[in-house]
Design a protein around this motif. Structure first.
Motif, PDB file in Angstrom:
ATOM      1  N   ASN A 186       0.832  -1.214   0.000  1.00  0.00           N
ATOM      2  CA  ASN A 186       0.000   0.000   0.000  1.00  0.00           C
ATOM      3  C   ASN A 186       0.860   1.256   0.000  1.00  0.00           C
ATOM      4  O   ASN A 186       0.527   2.258  -0.654  1.00  0.00           O
ATOM      5  N   ASN A 187       1.980   1.217   0.724  1.00  0.00           N
ATOM      6  CA  ASN A 187       2.861   2.381   0.789  1.00  0.00           C
ATOM      7  C   ASN A 187       3.484   2.675  -0.574  1.00  0.00           C
ATOM      8  O   ASN A 187       3.579   3.835  -0.999  1.00  0.00           O
ATOM      9  N   THR A 188       3.907   1.614  -1.288  1.00  0.00           N
ATOM     10  CA  THR A 188       4.486   1.793  -2.620  1.00  0.00           C
ATOM     11  C   THR A 188       3.448   2.360  -3.583  1.00  0.00           C
ATOM     12  O   THR A 188       3.729   3.289  -4.352  1.00  0.00           O
ATOM     13  N   LYS A 189       2.243   1.813  -3.545  1.00  0.00           N
ATOM     14  CA  LYS A 189       1.169   2.321  -4.415  1.00  0.00           C
ATOM     15  C   LYS A 189       0.871   3.787  -4.110  1.00  0.00           C
ATOM     16  O   LYS A 189       0.667   4.599  -5.027  1.00  0.00           O
ATOM     17  N   ARG A 190       0.839   4.127  -2.832  1.00  0.00           N
ATOM     18  CA  ARG A 190       0.530   5.495  -2.429  1.00  0.00           C
ATOM     19  C   ARG A 190       1.604   6.454  -2.960  1.00  0.00           C
ATOM     20  O   ARG A 190       1.285   7.542  -3.471  1.00  0.00           O
ATOM     21  N   ASN A 191       2.880   6.058  -2.877  1.00  0.00           N
ATOM     22  CA  ASN A 191       3.957   6.921  -3.353  1.00  0.00           C
ATOM     23  C   ASN A 191       3.952   7.052  -4.877  1.00  0.00           C
ATOM     24  O   ASN A 191       4.308   8.108  -5.414  1.00  0.00           O
ATOM     25  N   LEU A 192       3.546   6.005  -5.556  1.00  0.00           N
ATOM     26  CA  LEU A 192       3.492   6.066  -7.016  1.00  0.00           C
ATOM     27  C   LEU A 192       2.362   6.973  -7.513  1.00  0.00           C
ATOM     28  O   LEU A 192       2.414   7.496  -8.629  1.00  0.00           O
ATOM     29  N   LYS A 193       1.351   7.159  -6.684  1.00  0.00           N
ATOM     30  CA  LYS A 193       0.219   8.004  -7.077  1.00  0.00           C
ATOM     31  C   LYS A 193       0.506   9.497  -6.926  1.00  0.00           C
ATOM     32  O   LYS A 193      -0.250  10.322  -7.425  1.00  0.00           O
ATOM     33  N   LYS A 194       1.606   9.825  -6.250  1.00  0.00           N
ATOM     34  CA  LYS A 194       1.958  11.237  -6.114  1.00  0.00           C
ATOM     35  C   LYS A 194       2.331  11.796  -7.487  1.00  0.00           C
ATOM     36  O   LYS A 194       3.109  11.200  -8.217  1.00  0.00           O
ATOM     37  N   ILE A 195       1.768  12.909  -7.812  1.00  0.00           N
ATOM     38  CA  ILE A 195       1.874  13.424  -9.176  1.00  0.00           C
ATOM     39  C   ILE A 195       3.146  14.251  -9.358  1.00  0.00           C
ATOM     40  O   ILE A 195       3.308  15.322  -8.774  1.00  0.00           O
ATOM     41  N   PHE A 196       4.055  13.728 -10.146  1.00  0.00           N
ATOM     42  CA  PHE A 196       5.208  14.467 -10.650  1.00  0.00           C
ATOM     43  C   PHE A 196       5.756  13.692 -11.839  1.00  0.00           C
ATOM     44  O   PHE A 196       5.630  12.472 -11.916  1.00  0.00           O
ATOM     45  N   LEU A 197       6.325  14.417 -12.785  1.00  0.00           N
ATOM     46  CA  LEU A 197       6.771  13.791 -14.022  1.00  0.00           C
ATOM     47  C   LEU A 197       8.273  13.553 -14.010  1.00  0.00           C
ATOM     48  O   LEU A 197       9.050  14.445 -13.637  1.00  0.00           O
ATOM     49  N   LEU A 198       8.661  12.358 -14.428  1.00  0.00           N
ATOM     50  CA  LEU A 198      10.068  12.034 -14.637  1.00  0.00           C
ATOM     51  C   LEU A 198      10.255  11.618 -16.084  1.00  0.00           C
ATOM     52  O   LEU A 198       9.371  10.997 -16.686  1.00  0.00           O
ATOM     53  N   GLU A 199      11.412  11.939 -16.615  1.00  0.00           N
ATOM     54  CA  GLU A 199      11.770  11.460 -17.954  1.00  0.00           C
ATOM     55  C   GLU A 199      12.833  10.385 -17.795  1.00  0.00           C
ATOM     56  O   GLU A 199      13.821  10.580 -17.076  1.00  0.00           O
ATOM     57  N   PHE A 200      12.634   9.253 -18.445  1.00  0.00           N
ATOM     58  CA  PHE A 200      13.581   8.144 -18.359  1.00  0.00           C
ATOM     59  C   PHE A 200      14.343   8.023 -19.671  1.00  0.00           C
ATOM     60  O   PHE A 200      13.741   8.014 -20.751  1.00  0.00           O
ATOM     61  N   ARG A 201      15.664   7.918 -19.565  1.00  0.00           N
ATOM     62  CA  ARG A 201      16.505   7.808 -20.747  1.00  0.00           C
ATOM     63  C   ARG A 201      17.484   6.637 -20.584  1.00  0.00           C
ATOM     64  O   ARG A 201      18.139   6.510 -19.547  1.00  0.00           O
ATOM     65  N   LYS A 202      17.569   5.829 -21.608  1.00  0.00           N
ATOM     66  CA  LYS A 202      18.572   4.768 -21.649  1.00  0.00           C
ATOM     67  C   LYS A 202      19.847   5.359 -22.224  1.00  0.00           C
ATOM     68  O   LYS A 202      19.795   6.173 -23.153  1.00  0.00           O
ATOM     69  N   THR A 203      21.006   4.972 -21.677  1.00  0.00           N
ATOM     70  CA  THR A 203      22.263   5.529 -22.169  1.00  0.00           C
ATOM     71  C   THR A 203      23.333   4.457 -22.293  1.00  0.00           C
ATOM     72  O   THR A 203      23.325   3.463 -21.555  1.00  0.00           O
ATOM     73  N   ASN A 204      24.254   4.681 -23.202  1.00  0.00           N
ATOM     74  CA  ASN A 204      25.459   3.858 -23.320  1.00  0.00           C
ATOM     75  C   ASN A 204      26.694   4.606 -22.830  1.00  0.00           C
ATOM     76  O   ASN A 204      27.812   4.106 -22.947  1.00  0.00           O
ATOM     77  N   ASP A 205      26.462   5.793 -22.294  1.00  0.00           N
ATOM     78  CA  ASP A 205      27.562   6.626 -21.799  1.00  0.00           C
ATOM     79  C   ASP A 205      27.828   6.290 -20.332  1.00  0.00           C
ATOM     80  O   ASP A 205      27.141   6.778 -19.429  1.00  0.00           O
ATOM     81  N   ASN A 206      28.833   5.469 -20.101  1.00  0.00           N
ATOM     82  CA  ASN A 206      29.135   5.038 -18.734  1.00  0.00           C
ATOM     83  C   ASN A 206      29.551   6.191 -17.833  1.00  0.00           C
ATOM     84  O   ASN A 206      29.330   6.152 -16.624  1.00  0.00           O
ATOM     85  N   SER A 207      30.165   7.219 -18.417  1.00  0.00           N
ATOM     86  CA  SER A 207      30.678   8.321 -17.602  1.00  0.00           C
ATOM     87  C   SER A 207      29.551   9.089 -16.916  1.00  0.00           C
ATOM     88  O   SER A 207      29.706   9.542 -15.778  1.00  0.00           O
ATOM     89  N   ILE A 208      28.419   9.252 -17.603  1.00  0.00           N
ATOM     90  CA  ILE A 208      27.279   9.941 -16.984  1.00  0.00           C
ATOM     91  C   ILE A 208      26.830   9.171 -15.743  1.00  0.00           C
ATOM     92  O   ILE A 208      26.609   9.746 -14.666  1.00  0.00           O
ATOM     93  N   PHE A 209      26.704   7.858 -15.911  1.00  0.00           N
ATOM     94  CA  PHE A 209      26.286   7.013 -14.790  1.00  0.00           C
ATOM     95  C   PHE A 209      27.296   7.082 -13.652  1.00  0.00           C
ATOM     96  O   PHE A 209      26.932   7.318 -12.495  1.00  0.00           O
ATOM     97  N   LEU A 210      28.565   6.861 -13.963  1.00  0.00           N
ATOM     98  CA  LEU A 210      29.578   6.738 -12.916  1.00  0.00           C
ATOM     99  C   LEU A 210      29.789   8.044 -12.167  1.00  0.00           C
ATOM    100  O   LEU A 210      29.952   8.053 -10.942  1.00  0.00           O
TER     101      LEU A 210
END
Length: 306
Positions: free
Chosen positions: A158-182
């Motif tokens: 229930n706690n996870t569902k409740r937090n997922l319902k909070k409204i805010f937008l995220l953009e998800f990007r896949k990358t092959n650039d290891n330096s950004i991650f590290l």
């Protein structure tokens, strides 16, 4: 009965070794030779027969100028090792396993080592307690992704569902650039992780190796074009292992890592894969992963020979 041999690293047949790991009933990327070459200070092996059963021995010298004093040590970024074979009966053959343990007792001063979940379930606990002074259960959590997302979501807390319902937008990007991650990982990994330069160098080597092999995925989460969370998932043997992850401190209304992991679950739901969260025995982390419906698939850590 086949022979049991202790083999130094430079004469291990890596091709036969990896074939054994890949065909094992308890296969895991942790035991692959190329992975051990990166994460372990040093490693040798005990082999039964013609690589029918293998046992990686990861170790380090506790006194640099006295190489004879060696301890078996579980490497960082390598959650569990132990016995591997395509024959489940071999893995639980007490006579063979005792011979292997007795062999390494003669060569190493002490031990701190983690046996995989299959070993933990197929070998009686008294085998471990009779050979090691300290035996403890370690928590690992996994999620079967076979079902569709809606059915997986029903099992969220229930706690996870409740937090997922909070409204805010995220953009998800896949990358092959290891330096950004590290670079982000270095800045945001908690100090309690106690990672040093040598550990970050190993992470970088792993990332480069994963990139060359095409068996990992790095996903970045952005909030208003600001990087706020990252995950690196290793995808080997139909298991997606959440090997590295970090995020900026979440606010009361924005839990970035929760939203990023939910995105990953949604992306791979309905596939024949397992999501391995890699822990944790820490109550807060365990509760966070269990919030996604993850179940325990634990392993055993041992220390000090008897």
């Amino acid at each position: 009965m086949n022979s049991i041999r202790f083999i130094k690293n430079n004469i291990i047949d890596k091709k036969k070794w990896d074939l054994c790991v890949e065909g094992s009933v308890n296969r895991t990327h942790y035991a692959l030779s190329w992975y051990l070459d990166i994460v372990a200070d040093k490693w040798d092996a005990v082999v039964y027969g013609d690589y029918e059963l293998i046992f990686p021995v990861t170790y380090k010298n506790i006194i640099p100028f006295i190489p004879a004093i060696k301890i078996i040590s579980q490497p960082m970024f390598c959650q569990q090792l132990g016995f591997f074979s395509n024959n489940a009966e071999l893995i639980s053959d007490r006579k063979i396993l005792i011979q292997i343990i007795n062999l390494i007792k003669k060569k190493y001063f002490s031990v701190s080592y983690s046996f995989n979940n299959f070993n933990s379930e197929s070998i009686k606990l008294n085998f471990f307690s009779s050979n090691f002074k300290h035996v403890s259960k370690k928590t690992n959590l996994i999620l079967n992704l076979y079902d569709n997302y809606n059915n997986l979501y029903v099992k969220y807390s229930n706690n996870t569902k409740r937090n997922l319902k909070k409204i805010f937008l995220l953009e998800f990007r896949k990358t092959n650039d290891n330096s950004i991650f590290l670079n982000f990982y270095k800045k945001n990994i908690p100090l309690a992780a106690n990672l040093k330069t040598k550990h970050f160098n190993r992470i970088n080597k792993l990332l480069e190796n994963f990139k060359d092999r095409g068996n990992s995925e790095i996903i970045l989460a952005y909030d208003n074009d600001i990087l706020v969370a990252v995950i690196c998932v290793v995808k080997i043997f139909n298991t997606h292992t959440l090997l590295f992850n970090a995020s900026v401190r979440a606010s009361q209304n924005k839990n970035y890592m929760l939203r990023l992991i939910d995105f990953y679950i949604k992306k791979y739901s309905g596939t024949k894969n397992i999501l391995d969260f890699e822990g944790s025995s820490l109550a807060g982390v365990r509760r966070f992963y269990q919030g996604f419906g993850a179940i325990e698939k634990n392993y055993i850590n041992v220390s000090k020979f008897r």
